[in-house]
Scaffold this active site. Sequence first.
Site, mmCIF file in Angstrom:
data_model
loop_
_atom_site.group_PDB
_atom_site.id
_atom_site.type_symbol
_atom_site.label_atom_id
_atom_site.label_comp_id
_atom_site.label_asym_id
_atom_site.label_seq_id
_atom_site.Cartn_x
_atom_site.Cartn_y
_atom_site.Cartn_z
ATOM 1 N N ASP A 58 -85.222 81.834 -59.404
ATOM 2 C CA ASP A 58 -86.422 81.013 -59.216
ATOM 3 C C ASP A 58 -87.637 81.929 -59.164
ATOM 4 O O ASP A 58 -87.503 83.137 -58.994
ATOM 5 C CB ASP A 58 -86.314 80.173 -57.930
ATOM 6 N N ASP A 60 -91.229 82.650 -57.305
ATOM 7 C CA ASP A 60 -92.082 82.366 -56.147
ATOM 8 C C ASP A 60 -93.419 83.064 -56.324
ATOM 9 O O ASP A 60 -93.493 84.172 -56.857
ATOM 10 C CB ASP A 60 -91.416 82.886 -54.862
ATOM 11 N N ASP A 149 -87.605 90.657 -46.203
ATOM 12 C CA ASP A 149 -86.386 91.240 -45.625
ATOM 13 C C ASP A 149 -86.062 92.648 -46.112
ATOM 14 O O ASP A 149 -85.910 93.573 -45.316
ATOM 15 C CB ASP A 149 -85.186 90.294 -45.813
HETATM 16 P P1 ATP Z 1 -82.304 84.780 -55.047
HETATM 17 O O1 ATP Z 1 -82.059 85.493 -56.325
HETATM 18 O O2 ATP Z 1 -81.059 84.413 -54.320
HETATM 19 O O3 ATP Z 1 -83.284 83.633 -55.171
HETATM 20 P P2 ATP Z 1 -84.396 85.926 -53.461
HETATM 21 O O4 ATP Z 1 -84.611 87.315 -52.938
HETATM 22 O O5 ATP Z 1 -85.431 85.397 -54.396
HETATM 23 O O6 ATP Z 1 -82.970 85.896 -54.102
HETATM 24 P P3 ATP Z 1 -85.014 83.661 -51.848
HETATM 25 O O7 ATP Z 1 -84.165 82.990 -50.837
HETATM 26 O O8 ATP Z 1 -85.407 82.919 -53.071
HETATM 27 O O9 ATP Z 1 -84.244 84.988 -52.233
HETATM 28 O O10 ATP Z 1 -86.291 84.179 -51.076
HETATM 29 C C1 ATP Z 1 -87.452 84.632 -51.757
HETATM 30 C C2 ATP Z 1 -88.038 85.830 -51.012
HETATM 31 O O11 ATP Z 1 -88.407 85.443 -49.686
HETATM 32 C C3 ATP Z 1 -87.086 86.999 -50.818
HETATM 33 O O12 ATP Z 1 -87.032 87.837 -51.949
HETATM 34 C C4 ATP Z 1 -87.699 87.702 -49.626
HETATM 35 O O13 ATP Z 1 -88.813 88.460 -50.009
HETATM 36 C C5 ATP Z 1 -88.197 86.528 -48.786
HETATM 37 N N1 ATP Z 1 -87.182 86.105 -47.806
HETATM 38 C C6 ATP Z 1 -86.228 85.169 -47.952
HETATM 39 N N2 ATP Z 1 -85.496 85.043 -46.849
HETATM 40 C C7 ATP Z 1 -86.000 85.921 -45.945
HETATM 41 C C8 ATP Z 1 -85.688 86.275 -44.595
HETATM 42 N N3 ATP Z 1 -84.680 85.690 -43.977
HETATM 43 N N4 ATP Z 1 -86.441 87.221 -43.990
HETATM 44 C C9 ATP Z 1 -87.471 87.811 -44.628
HETATM 45 N N5 ATP Z 1 -87.811 87.533 -45.896
HETATM 46 C C10 ATP Z 1 -87.102 86.609 -46.562
HETATM 47 MG MG MG Z 2 -85.449 83.493 -55.190
#
Ligand code: ATP
Ligand code: MG
Length: 444
Positions: A58, A60, A149
């Site tokens: 996705d 963001d 994170d």
């Molecule tokens: P994916 O490929 O699974 O979507 P992602 O890293 O994009 O991985 P998301 O859950 O979409 O994960 O979250 C988007 C962003 O939000 C993460 O990359 C991170 O920067 C931040 N984030 C998500 N969860 C947390 C958390 N629990 N604590 C701090 N930052 C977070």
């Molecule tokens: Mg993501």
Amino acid sequence: MVPPMPPRIVSRKEHRISRRQISPNALRTLYRLRDNGFVAYLVGGCVRDLLLGRTPKDFDIATDAAPGQLKRLFRNCRLVGRRFRLAHLHFQDEIIEVSTFRSAAPVDEGEAGKTEEDHRPPRHLKDEDGMVLRDNVFGTPEEDALRRDFTINALAYNIADFSVIDHSTGLVDLEQRLIRPIGDPYVRFTEDPVRMLRAVRFAASHGFVIEPATWDVLCELSPTITRASSARLYEEVLKLFLLGSAGPVFPLLEESGLGPALFPGLGGGGDENGRRSIVQANLAGLDRLCRNGTPPNAPLCFAALFGPDLEEAALARHRDGVPRQQALDAACAVFFEALCRTVSVPGRIGSQLRAILALQPLLQRQPPRRPARMVHRPEFADGLGYLRLAAETSAERRPVVAWWDAFLSGDAPPTGKEAPVAETPAKQRRHRRRRPRPATVAAS
Ligand code: ATP
Ligand code: MG
């Protein structure tokens, strides 16, 4: 908090992100924000994945536009979230999440700085163990990066000049394939224990290594995973097992102690190692389904994970004289009672899992009774899916799967009294003898 340091900025010429790889909806959103005078970045996992040459799940966006300004700028905008307002931009086939830059809790915020009249609820709040309960404060782009994170998840792609901005060590860690929290791992995993699950998920899905000092902290803190809400843990467990890296994630969960903390009823009893290797093979089977474009659903995932234990527990009860289905019901009830204290698996999913397991003896009967009827059962597809997974480690189930495959493709020889392919539920009903109904029931 990490002390501020100048960001590393990688210009458009020096990185591999091309705008062709970015979702057109996300690009349009970034351009509109930029053209209206706002700062607009792609952030989070999509930047990480674009730099690695992977397709992001996705996209963001983070910006300095406030939620109200976003609402005015985009007609397809819905503000969500009570504590921290996020904008969801709804496109035909995609939702783009846009959030206003946000900060983490400053070190000195707390009761100390409050005046007596200031009775407003604090915008940052941690519980007595340091878990973050509330963090809804707008911040700078740098603060927004540092509250994320892991270093590899804190990179930003700036639409103003197409550069990549790194406020921590994300680019180096990406090269070295390391999962490293931003700041002190002890603090960051205590603030939000779910980050431990995210660490093992990214390590498994991206083939990265969890930085050794971080791994030690993670193993120490793994029992605290149960402090996260059971509803959130359910969502995270699905992400662990349904996205194509269930196989590599399982040993990490086991070794770190996260698995035993999350699934207290799993394992134990006779031949635990044997069952563990069956589960491992089942999970590899789930990943194959993802690769083949037929991703598994939650009931099949839980059957892969818990099925071998539940079948064993049910068999033990059955050997003690409990009828087969009752034995399975009791084994499932005990197991789910324990599981739901940590991971709240919805009752509907638990029932579907039970149905998958209850179907196994019927599927395995050779020849099966009324197979054409069985295929119409709602649990048939997952039941056969589970049988296929189990056949990988069980030689006696392989001919059964072969029988069903032949039957489903219309090749099975007629079995005994009925010719399965020709049989229809309607025909079955015609042959059934009617039982006289009691007068009271007939009258009602
Ligand atoms: P994916 O490929 O699974 O979507 P992602 O890293 O994009 O991985 P998301 O859950 O979409 O994960 O979250 C988007 C962003 O939000 C993460 O990359 C991170 O920067 C931040 N984030 C998500 N969860 C947390 C958390 N629990 N604590 C701090 N930052 C977070
Ligand atoms: Mg993501």
